[in-house]
Design an enzyme around this catalytic site. Sequence first.
Site, PDB file in Angstrom:
ATOM      1  N   SER A 157       0.764  -1.129  -0.073  1.00  0.00           N
ATOM      2  CA  SER A 157      -0.024  -0.066   0.093  1.00  0.00           C
ATOM      3  C   SER A 157       0.942   1.264   0.082  1.00  0.00           C
ATOM      4  O   SER A 157       0.377   2.455   0.032  1.00  0.00           O
ATOM      5  CB  SER A 157      -0.804   0.158   1.332  1.00  0.00           C
ATOM      6  OG  SER A 157      -0.166   0.104   2.354  1.00  0.00           O
ATOM      7  N   LYS A 163      -6.265   3.876   8.829  1.00  0.00           N
ATOM      8  CA  LYS A 163      -5.238   4.611   8.085  1.00  0.00           C
ATOM      9  C   LYS A 163      -5.679   6.119   8.267  1.00  0.00           C
ATOM     10  O   LYS A 163      -5.037   6.987   8.651  1.00  0.00           O
ATOM     11  CB  LYS A 163      -5.044   4.129   6.675  1.00  0.00           C
ATOM     12  CG  LYS A 163      -4.153   2.717   6.935  1.00  0.00           C
ATOM     13  CD  LYS A 163      -4.089   2.362   5.322  1.00  0.00           C
ATOM     14  CE  LYS A 163      -3.208   1.233   5.135  1.00  0.00           C
ATOM     15  NZ  LYS A 163      -3.109   0.482   3.676  1.00  0.00           N
TER      16      LYS A 163
END
Length: 785
Positions: free
Chosen positions: A690, A733
Amino acid sequence: MDNENMEITIDEESVDTQTVPVLPLRGLVIFPGSVLHFDVARKKSVAAIQSAMESYNQNIFITTQVDSSESDADTDKFYKVGVFAKILQTAKISDSVIRVIIRGAYRAEAQSFTDGKIYATAKITKSNIIPAQKSAETDARMNVVKDMFNEIAIINAHIPQDIYLTVYEMNEPGKLADYLADNIVRDYHKKQIILEAFDETDRLDKIIKMLSYESEILMIEEKISEKTKLGMDENQKEYYLRERIKAIKEELGDMEDTEAEGFDYRNKILDLKTTDENKEKLLKEVQKLEKMMSGSAEANVVRNYLDTCIELPWGIYTKDKTDIKKISVHLDKNHYGLKKVKENVIEALAVRKLNPEINGQIICLAGPPGVGKTSIARSIAEATGKKYQRIALGGIHDEAEIRGHRRTYIGAMMGRIMNAIKQAGSANPLILLDEVDKLGNDFHGDPTSALLEVLDGEQNSTFYDHYIDLPFDLSKVMFITTANDHTSIPAPLLDRMDIIHLDSYTREEKFNIAKLHLVTKQLKRHGLNGRQLKISDDVLYDIIDSYTREAGVRSLERTVSRIMNKAAVRIVSGDVKSVKITTDNIEEYLGSRKFKNDDMNKSDEVGLATGLAWTSVGGETLPIEVAVMTGSGKIKLTGSLGDVMKESAQAAYTCVRTMADKLNIDSEFYKTKDIHIHVPEGAVPKDGPSAGITMATAITSALTGKPVKRDVAMTGEITIRGRVLPIGGLKEKTMAAYRLGIKTIIIPENNRSDLDEVDDVVKKSVNFVLADDINTVLKTALISE
């Protein structure tokens, strides 16, 4: 026990008192001069034997436990009078069992015991023996003892010949009494009485009384045996056994009414709300019981089986609470968040209310420790009015733990499922199968396979426990399972479950849980109220950010408890009447802050981009630095990166190369420039794809000289053609970016649906940019010239 004539040297100290290891015996008494062969298995006893061999010149103090049924008795349960002995030989039978041969030396008294963690020791002194005087009276006593032994030997033909000869050759009063007590007296308490008789004349008198008692018992046994022989048919063994027990009861004057016991069992069985087939099988067991001797081991096995079956809640159901709105309010009151879990439970209950016959799907709560999997199950039971039982499955290797043991085995018992049903007292409880992913699988069997029938709504209406051996209906039971990692659950078992993922709590969720639940709970636990202790919201945020890093809230609750412990001390000691915790004085209660929050870059910098990472304890920001130097086209990666993350960096580098012309980058940079990609906190392992767009942005910034906006963070996987692929953990996140003060977050276009899970407070404060290629990312993140 053997009496041997070999000479054994006992190392006695010059002083009267000495300290040696203690070996406690259960149901056995050793006498001076006797040799005892036995196996030692208890850990403390094994340690005492080993210590005596290594450090005490093979000397040891042998005593007897007052209660032989206790497997690990304390030293205050030992007789103080025992025998100082010598270990002649040891042999290791297995890893935990030692076979020893010990010879008793002399009587000794323990002045004090010391119960160590490894083994016990005793401070002992040699007993002062008063010898019998040589007189006609002593000779007469010895003759009486030998005559009584002769009577016993006549009645009991099983006494060995060598004992008979040894008794008649003995001419020492003390040794004669010891030898007969050792070989004839059966009760170890009476043997201890002889051992504690230091006066040899008194010892002779005591053994005379004991031999008289043993003789009388043997005569009664012979009388009972004669009675049974008179009424015995040679071909009827069962009749013989019945006549024998009947004669024993007549002698004792205790005639038990076995018919009354059978009648009582029959009435209880007929009252059970179960099938006629089950009742018929139980009634056959009652018939077996009536034909057995009441006190026999087999009768006790049947009796225990009948009691267990009768105690099961056959056809007994509690009335479920079906008001969906009240259940929802109850769950919201007890638990903050956990929306998915609550929705699934409400849906399952609503369907069951419309169709009570439906077999509901098994719910599996999967998530990291401390996020409330077990507590939500208990709350569901309270809200629905069901009885609650928890079964801890962690570390279970034996299939019998689930299904029970067959009654043919000694010590057989039913499995944990049926035991939980019995404890609940109803046939429709809520049973929590905790840590289902921790089940073992070895030579004992496969417990996961045993759970297949339990958790299958099509099969568990006739669940068979090996011990009960009768079909029991589990279809009305509400099963909830928990797991930390659902991927380790075998596929057939996983297929029967509806997996609900409980993600790690965000900062805001932890704050609300602490404020609404944990602080109130700990105030009550510590006997405090809101006037005596005040904790501000800023303090709770500070504890979450600076003192705890976890997925759940267990550490957070312990930290709040520590504050209250110290506050309670100050209030009770009279220093203050109330305590107010602030961010300024929190270190007085918890010490220095353990964790420091990440700070947003103070300025827009070239080659420095902010990524977002997911960890088991929540989201974190991940700054990525890129430096470009004159060289030969080498790429260097540092920061404890995993294989996937290294490949992601290579993909980002290739992507930038393919777009060099569009980005106004020298197309020959890969020949003349060395690129170093570094992720700070190099001691912490990092992996995952990611960070791909973050690396591509930092590389582009370093090569073009365009700064990256300091208030922009991003997450997404990059391909070599510049496509942005979706990632996981978006909720955590984005919370990390919000905590850092980020104003814009770039996420993959395919993660648009995941925005529903993002906290409302984050959505209000952050601008989300959806990107499906690297051009959108660079346009948003880089500052134009």
